[in-house]
Design a protein around this motif. Structure first.
Motif, PDB file in Angstrom:
ATOM      1  N   UNK A 167      43.577  40.995  17.922  1.00 34.70           N
ATOM      2  CA  UNK A 167      43.814  42.441  17.842  1.00 34.70           C
ATOM      3  C   UNK A 167      44.842  42.744  16.770  1.00 34.70           C
ATOM      4  N   UNK A 168      45.905  41.935  16.714  1.00 35.02           N
ATOM      5  CA  UNK A 168      46.947  42.105  15.698  1.00 35.02           C
ATOM      6  C   UNK A 168      46.416  41.797  14.299  1.00 35.02           C
ATOM      7  N   UNK A 169      45.545  40.802  14.200  1.00 31.48           N
ATOM      8  CA  UNK A 169      44.935  40.454  12.910  1.00 31.48           C
ATOM      9  C   UNK A 169      44.081  41.622  12.412  1.00 31.48           C
ATOM     10  N   UNK A 170      43.311  42.221  13.309  1.00 34.25           N
ATOM     11  CA  UNK A 170      42.485  43.380  12.946  1.00 34.25           C
ATOM     12  C   UNK A 170      43.324  44.541  12.438  1.00 34.25           C
ATOM     13  N   UNK A 171      44.485  44.747  13.057  1.00 33.95           N
ATOM     14  CA  UNK A 171      45.379  45.837  12.640  1.00 33.95           C
ATOM     15  C   UNK A 171      45.953  45.596  11.249  1.00 33.95           C
ATOM     16  N   UNK A 172      46.228  44.342  10.934  1.00 36.16           N
ATOM     17  CA  UNK A 172      46.881  44.022   9.659  1.00 36.16           C
ATOM     18  C   UNK A 172      45.914  43.876   8.492  1.00 36.16           C
ATOM     19  N   UNK A 173      44.720  43.360   8.760  1.00 40.77           N
ATOM     20  CA  UNK A 173      43.786  42.992   7.697  1.00 40.77           C
ATOM     21  C   UNK A 173      43.128  44.216   7.053  1.00 40.77           C
ATOM     22  N   UNK A 174      43.071  44.203   5.728  1.00 44.05           N
ATOM     23  CA  UNK A 174      42.441  45.305   4.993  1.00 44.05           C
ATOM     24  C   UNK A 174      40.917  45.252   5.149  1.00 44.05           C
ATOM     25  N   UNK A 175      40.248  46.282   4.704  1.00 46.07           N
ATOM     26  CA  UNK A 175      38.789  46.402   4.824  1.00 46.07           C
ATOM     27  C   UNK A 175      38.074  45.175   4.261  1.00 46.07           C
ATOM     28  N   UNK A 176      38.497  44.728   3.100  1.00 40.27           N
ATOM     29  CA  UNK A 176      37.884  43.556   2.462  1.00 40.27           C
ATOM     30  C   UNK A 176      38.768  42.312   2.569  1.00 40.27           C
ATOM     31  N   UNK A 177      39.712  42.376   3.492  1.00 41.75           N
ATOM     32  CA  UNK A 177      40.645  41.262   3.658  1.00 41.75           C
ATOM     33  C   UNK A 177      39.983  40.028   4.260  1.00 41.75           C
ATOM     34  N   UNK A 208      32.992  25.456  16.305  1.00 39.50           N
ATOM     35  CA  UNK A 208      32.491  26.618  15.561  1.00 39.50           C
ATOM     36  C   UNK A 208      31.716  27.542  16.494  1.00 39.50           C
ATOM     37  N   UNK A 209      30.975  26.971  17.432  1.00 38.68           N
ATOM     38  CA  UNK A 209      30.181  27.811  18.332  1.00 38.68           C
ATOM     39  C   UNK A 209      31.083  28.640  19.248  1.00 38.68           C
ATOM     40  N   UNK A 210      32.209  28.061  19.677  1.00 40.34           N
ATOM     41  CA  UNK A 210      33.137  28.803  20.544  1.00 40.34           C
ATOM     42  C   UNK A 210      33.866  29.889  19.757  1.00 40.34           C
ATOM     43  N   UNK A 211      34.377  29.544  18.570  1.00 40.23           N
ATOM     44  CA  UNK A 211      35.087  30.526  17.756  1.00 40.23           C
ATOM     45  C   UNK A 211      34.170  31.676  17.366  1.00 40.23           C
ATOM     46  N   UNK A 212      32.918  31.346  17.062  1.00 42.17           N
ATOM     47  CA  UNK A 212      31.922  32.355  16.712  1.00 42.17           C
ATOM     48  C   UNK A 212      31.727  33.365  17.842  1.00 42.17           C
ATOM     49  N   UNK A 213      31.678  32.861  19.081  1.00 32.87           N
ATOM     50  CA  UNK A 213      31.523  33.727  20.256  1.00 32.87           C
ATOM     51  C   UNK A 213      32.748  34.618  20.454  1.00 32.87           C
ATOM     52  N   UNK A 214      33.926  34.050  20.287  1.00 31.66           N
ATOM     53  CA  UNK A 214      35.182  34.793  20.479  1.00 31.66           C
ATOM     54  C   UNK A 214      35.330  35.904  19.450  1.00 31.66           C
ATOM     55  N   UNK A 215      35.010  35.595  18.191  1.00 24.94           N
ATOM     56  CA  UNK A 215      35.172  36.572  17.104  1.00 24.94           C
ATOM     57  C   UNK A 215      34.285  37.807  17.276  1.00 24.94           C
ATOM     58  N   UNK A 216      33.149  37.649  17.956  1.00 24.56           N
ATOM     59  CA  UNK A 216      32.244  38.789  18.199  1.00 24.56           C
ATOM     60  C   UNK A 216      32.955  39.926  18.926  1.00 24.56           C
ATOM     61  N   UNK A 217      33.911  39.585  19.783  1.00 23.41           N
ATOM     62  CA  UNK A 217      34.648  40.592  20.553  1.00 23.41           C
ATOM     63  C   UNK A 217      35.607  41.413  19.703  1.00 23.41           C
TER      64      UNK A 217
END
Length: 393
Positions: A167-177, A208-217
């Motif tokens: 959530x914090x990463x999403x707040x900090x990262x730019x559109x094309x970050x 990779x399969x676990x991280x992929x699932x987590x990132x979807x959220x």
């Protein structure tokens, strides 16, 4: 459903090195059980230790003391400059600056909650925030999602609250970050019997399969990855926001997912098989140490690592088998490994006068160590390793 598959016994906090006056006192220990989540395929330790108990002003790890890690950070820094040319970088878990120092201090901020380590980079005038990575911190550092690149190596696996972290990463990262994550990979861990990747700090070991699932959220997705040799096998992930059209998803991402599924990282049976192999490895290591002791061989350890803490305590190895450990980390010298209470001495070149056999606690730097200790090998000295198989080399 959360399913247990490996019990590594009662373990102390892996980096809680003991002073002499503490060795006769009772240590705090926890039951180290490893579990598999069959919904998102995530592998983690069952009992999470409060972060502040592990990461504080006594934290001993220094990434700059390893030539392998320094070289790795230098290489990825060069790639980042050429490929992404970021104007504003945040590093989550900056430690003693091995990555940070490759960039202009005006363009990068380090996040390092261990104040003793953060002091090192602050002294070199790099802006370092000695706090934990949170949404509030992300808001205070960035305005309108203006961070071009966030980098984190061997840190996110230490953070229990992934919802807060991403959530914090999403707040900090730019559109094309771009977010770059790297850390120990689950596939080589399971494949090569690397059970010492599991200790109090390693809450997760990602596939990779676990991280992929987590990132979807979090509306994030992997668009590229690199397979690394560091830490016994790691993966570096390049991640973007889903609506970011600047970077296309490379074929090797799906190729890695397919490879993991082919090996069975999405199946509980795979982990049960791993558990049996770990138990066998324990028996073999104890037997070879008993034989060496019976033959009056002098055995010492090399690299008093958090990984070695798991092995020593799981196999119940103490100074009856390993006389002492050598290590280069200043904060560990003249202290004792937690649980096993084996003394740690300042590193010096190996000599046959000191040892016949050296147990590699830092086995993940085997190549670097063997090159460094050529004279010891020529003199007939041997190294004992436990992964992927227990053997003398």
């Amino acid at each position: 459903m959360i399913k247990k598959f490996l019990n590594l016994g009662y373990q102390p906090l892996a980096n809680s090195y003991l002073r002499k006056k503490q060795i006769n006192k009772k240590e705090k220990k926890f039951k180290l059980e490893i579990v598999f989540n069959d919904k998102n395929f995530l592998v983690s330790i069952n009992k999470k230790i409060p972060t502040k108990e592990m990461f504080n002003s006594d934290y001993p790890y220094r990434s700059s003391l390893s030539k392998t890690m320094v070289k790795s950070f230098k290489n990825i820094s060069s790639t980042i400059k050429k490929k992404f040319n970021p104007k504003f970088i945040i590093e989550i878990g900056s430690n003693d600056g091995a990555f940070l120092f490759n960039f202009n201090k005006k363009n990068i901020i380090g996040i390092e909650p261990c104040k003793n380590v953060a002091t090192i980079t602050k002294q070199k005038k790099y802006k370092t925030i000695d706090k934990y990575w949170t949404k509030n911190l992300a808001r205070s550092l960035t305005k309108n999602n203006n961070c071009d690149l966030i980098y984190s190596a061997n840190t996110l696996s230490h953070i229990e609250n992934l919802k807060e972290t991403f959530g914090a990463i999403n707040l900090a990262l730019s559109k094309n970050g771009v977010l770059i994550l790297e850390g120990p990979a689950l596939l080589p861990c399971i494949k090569n019997n690397i059970y010492d990747q599991f200790y109090c700090e390693h809450i997760y070991v990602f596939s990779t399969i676990a991280l992929n699932e987590i990132l979807k959220n979090f509306n994030l997705e992997i668009f590229d990855l690199n397979i690394l040799n560091t830490h016994g096998g790691s993966t570096r992930y390049f991640i973007k926001k889903k609506y970011n059209k600047k970077y296309k998803i490379k074929k090797k991402v799906q190729k890695e997912i397919s490879k993991e599924k082919k090996f069975g990282l999405h199946k509980f049976e795979t982990y049960l098989s791993f558990s049996k192999r770990v138990n066998k490895s324990k028996e073999e290591l104890i037997n070879i140490l008993k034989k060496l002791r019976k033959d009056n061989k002098k055995i010492i350890g090399y690299g008093a690592t958090a990984k070695s803490c798991t092995v020593l305590n799981y196999c119940k190895i103490n100074d009856k088998y390993i006389r002492y450990f050598l290590d280069t980390t200043p904060d560990k010298i003249n202290k004792y490994l937690p649980g096993s209470k084996i003394k740690i001495k300042k590193y010096r070149k190996l000599s046959k006068k000191d040892a016949d056999v050296v147990f590699l606690g830092a086995w993940n730097f085997k190549k670097e160590i063997l090159k460094k200790e050529k004279k010891f090998k020529k003199a007939g000295g041997k190294f004992l390793i436990h992964v992927p198989k227990v053997k003398l080399i």
